[in-house]
Design a protein around this motif. Structure first.
Motif, PDB file in Angstrom:
ATOM      1  N   VAL A 275      80.071  52.411  79.811  1.00  0.00           N
ATOM      2  CA  VAL A 275      80.506  52.160  78.407  1.00  0.00           C
ATOM      3  C   VAL A 275      81.998  52.151  78.542  1.00  0.00           C
ATOM      4  CG1 VAL A 275      80.616  53.403  76.378  1.00  0.00           C
ATOM      5  CG2 VAL A 275      78.577  53.882  77.742  1.00  0.00           C
ATOM      6  N   ASP A 276      82.505  51.169  77.964  1.00  0.00           N
ATOM      7  CA  ASP A 276      83.966  50.899  77.989  1.00  0.00           C
ATOM      8  C   ASP A 276      84.774  52.165  77.503  1.00  0.00           C
ATOM      9  OD1 ASP A 276      85.176  50.199  75.079  1.00  0.00           O
ATOM     10  OD2 ASP A 276      82.935  49.508  75.283  1.00  0.00           O
ATOM     11  N   LEU A 277      86.253  52.270  77.859  1.00  0.00           N
ATOM     12  CA  LEU A 277      87.176  53.383  77.559  1.00  0.00           C
ATOM     13  C   LEU A 277      87.191  53.468  76.277  1.00  0.00           C
ATOM     14  CD1 LEU A 277      88.923  55.421  78.443  1.00  0.00           C
ATOM     15  CD2 LEU A 277      90.660  53.636  78.607  1.00  0.00           C
ATOM     16  N   LYS A 278      87.247  52.618  75.197  1.00  0.00           N
ATOM     17  CA  LYS A 278      87.644  52.543  73.977  1.00  0.00           C
ATOM     18  C   LYS A 278      86.502  53.338  73.444  1.00  0.00           C
ATOM     19  CE  LYS A 278      88.780  49.995  69.676  1.00  0.00           C
ATOM     20  NZ  LYS A 278      89.046  48.609  69.025  1.00  0.00           N
ATOM     21  N   THR A 279      85.217  52.721  73.530  1.00  0.00           N
ATOM     22  CA  THR A 279      84.079  53.205  72.942  1.00  0.00           C
ATOM     23  C   THR A 279      83.942  54.655  73.154  1.00  0.00           C
ATOM     24  OG1 THR A 279      82.839  51.077  73.125  1.00  0.00           O
ATOM     25  CG2 THR A 279      81.301  52.914  73.016  1.00  0.00           C
ATOM     26  N   GLN A 280      83.931  55.013  74.508  1.00  0.00           N
ATOM     27  CA  GLN A 280      83.992  56.486  74.870  1.00  0.00           C
ATOM     28  C   GLN A 280      84.779  57.411  74.301  1.00  0.00           C
ATOM     29  OE1 GLN A 280      84.314  56.418  79.279  1.00  0.00           O
ATOM     30  NE2 GLN A 280      82.090  56.269  79.599  1.00  0.00           N
ATOM     31  N   LEU A 281      86.095  56.972  73.913  1.00  0.00           N
ATOM     32  CA  LEU A 281      87.125  57.584  73.215  1.00  0.00           C
ATOM     33  C   LEU A 281      86.652  57.760  71.824  1.00  0.00           C
ATOM     34  CD1 LEU A 281      89.696  59.214  73.660  1.00  0.00           C
ATOM     35  CD2 LEU A 281      91.093  57.119  73.192  1.00  0.00           C
ATOM     36  N   VAL A 282      86.249  56.959  71.138  1.00  0.00           N
ATOM     37  CA  VAL A 282      86.111  57.152  69.712  1.00  0.00           C
ATOM     38  C   VAL A 282      84.998  58.054  69.816  1.00  0.00           C
ATOM     39  CG1 VAL A 282      85.036  55.835  67.683  1.00  0.00           C
ATOM     40  CG2 VAL A 282      87.051  54.898  68.928  1.00  0.00           C
ATOM     41  N   ARG A 283      83.818  57.654  70.325  1.00  0.00           N
ATOM     42  CA  ARG A 283      82.592  58.511  70.548  1.00  0.00           C
ATOM     43  C   ARG A 283      83.025  60.096  70.919  1.00  0.00           C
ATOM     44  NH1 ARG A 283      77.942  54.915  73.504  1.00  0.00           N
ATOM     45  NH2 ARG A 283      77.816  53.481  71.599  1.00  0.00           N
ATOM     46  N   PHE A 284      83.706  60.176  71.856  1.00  0.00           N
ATOM     47  CA  PHE A 284      84.168  61.591  72.338  1.00  0.00           C
ATOM     48  C   PHE A 284      84.787  62.473  71.024  1.00  0.00           C
ATOM     49  CE2 PHE A 284      86.794  64.627  74.333  1.00  0.00           C
ATOM     50  CZ  PHE A 284      85.989  65.237  75.438  1.00  0.00           C
ATOM     51  N   VAL A 285      85.995  61.436  70.171  1.00  0.00           N
ATOM     52  CA  VAL A 285      86.466  62.239  69.245  1.00  0.00           C
ATOM     53  C   VAL A 285      85.634  62.433  68.239  1.00  0.00           C
ATOM     54  CG1 VAL A 285      88.281  61.844  67.270  1.00  0.00           C
ATOM     55  CG2 VAL A 285      88.831  61.112  69.725  1.00  0.00           C
ATOM     56  N   VAL A 286      84.609  61.582  67.619  1.00  0.00           N
ATOM     57  CA  VAL A 286      83.564  61.871  66.610  1.00  0.00           C
ATOM     58  C   VAL A 286      82.853  63.093  67.046  1.00  0.00           C
ATOM     59  CG1 VAL A 286      81.477  60.853  65.341  1.00  0.00           C
ATOM     60  CG2 VAL A 286      83.607  59.597  65.824  1.00  0.00           C
ATOM     61  N   THR A 287      82.384  63.089  68.299  1.00  0.00           N
ATOM     62  CA  THR A 287      81.447  64.244  68.736  1.00  0.00           C
ATOM     63  C   THR A 287      82.305  65.571  68.883  1.00  0.00           C
ATOM     64  OG1 THR A 287      80.395  62.977  70.202  1.00  0.00           O
ATOM     65  CG2 THR A 287      80.268  64.992  70.715  1.00  0.00           C
ATOM     66  N   GLY A 288      83.612  65.512  69.082  1.00  0.00           N
ATOM     67  CA  GLY A 288      84.382  66.555  69.218  1.00  0.00           C
ATOM     68  C   GLY A 288      84.506  67.055  67.648  1.00  0.00           C
ATOM     69  N   ALA A 289      84.910  66.265  66.740  1.00  0.00           N
ATOM     70  CA  ALA A 289      84.984  66.659  65.265  1.00  0.00           C
ATOM     71  C   ALA A 289      83.827  67.396  64.659  1.00  0.00           C
ATOM     72  CB  ALA A 289      85.581  65.461  64.452  1.00  0.00           C
ATOM     73  N   GLY A 290      82.591  66.810  64.884  1.00  0.00           N
ATOM     74  CA  GLY A 290      81.401  67.135  64.656  1.00  0.00           C
ATOM     75  C   GLY A 290      81.048  68.810  65.307  1.00  0.00           C
ATOM     76  N   SER A 291      81.476  68.778  66.551  1.00  0.00           N
ATOM     77  CA  SER A 291      81.131  70.064  67.315  1.00  0.00           C
ATOM     78  C   SER A 291      82.274  71.131  66.575  1.00  0.00           C
ATOM     79  CB  SER A 291      81.281  69.729  68.782  1.00  0.00           C
ATOM     80  OG  SER A 291      80.436  69.007  69.100  1.00  0.00           O
ATOM     81  N   GLY A 292      83.411  70.760  66.557  1.00  0.00           N
ATOM     82  CA  GLY A 292      84.303  71.581  65.788  1.00  0.00           C
ATOM     83  C   GLY A 292      83.990  72.300  64.505  1.00  0.00           C
ATOM     84  N   VAL A 293      83.230  71.152  63.555  1.00  0.00           N
ATOM     85  CA  VAL A 293      82.858  71.698  62.321  1.00  0.00           C
ATOM     86  C   VAL A 293      81.706  72.865  62.587  1.00  0.00           C
ATOM     87  CG1 VAL A 293      81.533  71.270  60.362  1.00  0.00           C
ATOM     88  CG2 VAL A 293      83.626  69.631  61.118  1.00  0.00           C
ATOM     89  N   LEU A 294      80.620  72.719  63.461  1.00  0.00           N
ATOM     90  CA  LEU A 294      79.778  73.498  63.927  1.00  0.00           C
ATOM     91  C   LEU A 294      80.360  74.616  64.490  1.00  0.00           C
ATOM     92  CD1 LEU A 294      76.971  71.358  65.605  1.00  0.00           C
ATOM     93  CD2 LEU A 294      76.796  72.441  63.108  1.00  0.00           C
ATOM     94  N   ASP A 295      81.326  74.723  65.309  1.00  0.00           N
ATOM     95  CA  ASP A 295      82.048  75.899  65.999  1.00  0.00           C
ATOM     96  C   ASP A 295      82.561  76.785  64.893  1.00  0.00           C
ATOM     97  OD1 ASP A 295      83.626  77.736  67.141  1.00  0.00           O
ATOM     98  OD2 ASP A 295      84.514  76.221  68.436  1.00  0.00           O
ATOM     99  N   PHE A 296      83.729  76.007  63.967  1.00  0.00           N
ATOM    100  CA  PHE A 296      84.137  76.703  62.860  1.00  0.00           C
ATOM    101  C   PHE A 296      83.228  77.421  61.777  1.00  0.00           C
ATOM    102  CE2 PHE A 296      86.425  76.947  58.825  1.00  0.00           C
ATOM    103  CZ  PHE A 296      87.245  77.950  59.094  1.00  0.00           C
ATOM    104  N   GLY A 297      82.321  76.593  61.506  1.00  0.00           N
ATOM    105  CA  GLY A 297      81.071  77.010  60.403  1.00  0.00           C
ATOM    106  C   GLY A 297      80.327  78.262  60.859  1.00  0.00           C
ATOM    107  N   LEU A 298      79.942  78.303  62.202  1.00  0.00           N
ATOM    108  CA  LEU A 298      79.200  79.526  62.512  1.00  0.00           C
ATOM    109  C   LEU A 298      80.190  80.443  62.549  1.00  0.00           C
ATOM    110  CD1 LEU A 298      76.466  80.408  63.409  1.00  0.00           C
ATOM    111  CD2 LEU A 298      77.162  79.899  65.777  1.00  0.00           C
TER     112      LEU A 298
END
Length: 163
Positions: free
Chosen positions: A36-59
């Protein structure tokens, strides 16, 4: 131990005596590859991190505010949920890698290190700066940003190359 019929798929953990793999998300692994190219990985990583951060903070907020857990315990549960979710999504979606117990352990070790970097850097900056909202927000952003960069670079360059 029974073996699968010809053409049946079975999970490697059921044919060996190794520790079971972590729970997996029901996403198709058919195209798994680290190409998977770097740009795609970076965007997916940020989206995943944001969603996981919402779960972390929410719980964390739910356990602390509604259930009455002490902040450190609530944050521990939130961190575990957020980091486990991030690993599962990043492994399958961001880096398109096959399941691996070694990789799971490596990611959890990395998350521990980046957690310590994040908390340590935040504490250092708050020690050096005044305790205003703006400086707290800036310290949080610097600490989180530093940990995120370390996390992405190590996962891309090392962990998701592990077989």
């Amino acid at each position: 131990m029974s073996h699968p019929e010809p053409g049946e798929r079975h999970h490697e953990d059921f044919s060996t005596r190794h520790a079971p793999m972590p729970i997996e998300l029901p996403i198709d692994d058919e195209e798994a590859s680290t190409d998977v190219d770097l740009k795609t990985q970076l965007v997916r990583f940020v989206v995943t991190g944001a969603g996981s951060g919402v779960l972390d903070f929410g719980l964390t907020y739910l356990l602390q505010g509604a259930v009455g857990f002490p902040p450190w315990l609530a944050k521990a549960f939130g961190f575990i949920l957020g980091t486990t979710t991030a690993y599962l999504i990043n492994r399958r979606w961001t880096f398109r890698a096959e399941p691996s117990t070694a990789r799971f352990i490596a990611v959890m070790s990395l998350y521990l290190v980046t957690f310590l970097v994040q908390v340590g850097l935040y504490a250092l900056l708050m020690h050096l700066w005044s305790h205003t909202f703006i400086y707290s927000l800036l310290a949080y952003g610097i600490a989180q940003g530093t940990a995120t960069v370390i996390n992405f670079v190590v996962q891309r360059a090392v962990i998701f190359k592990i077989r």
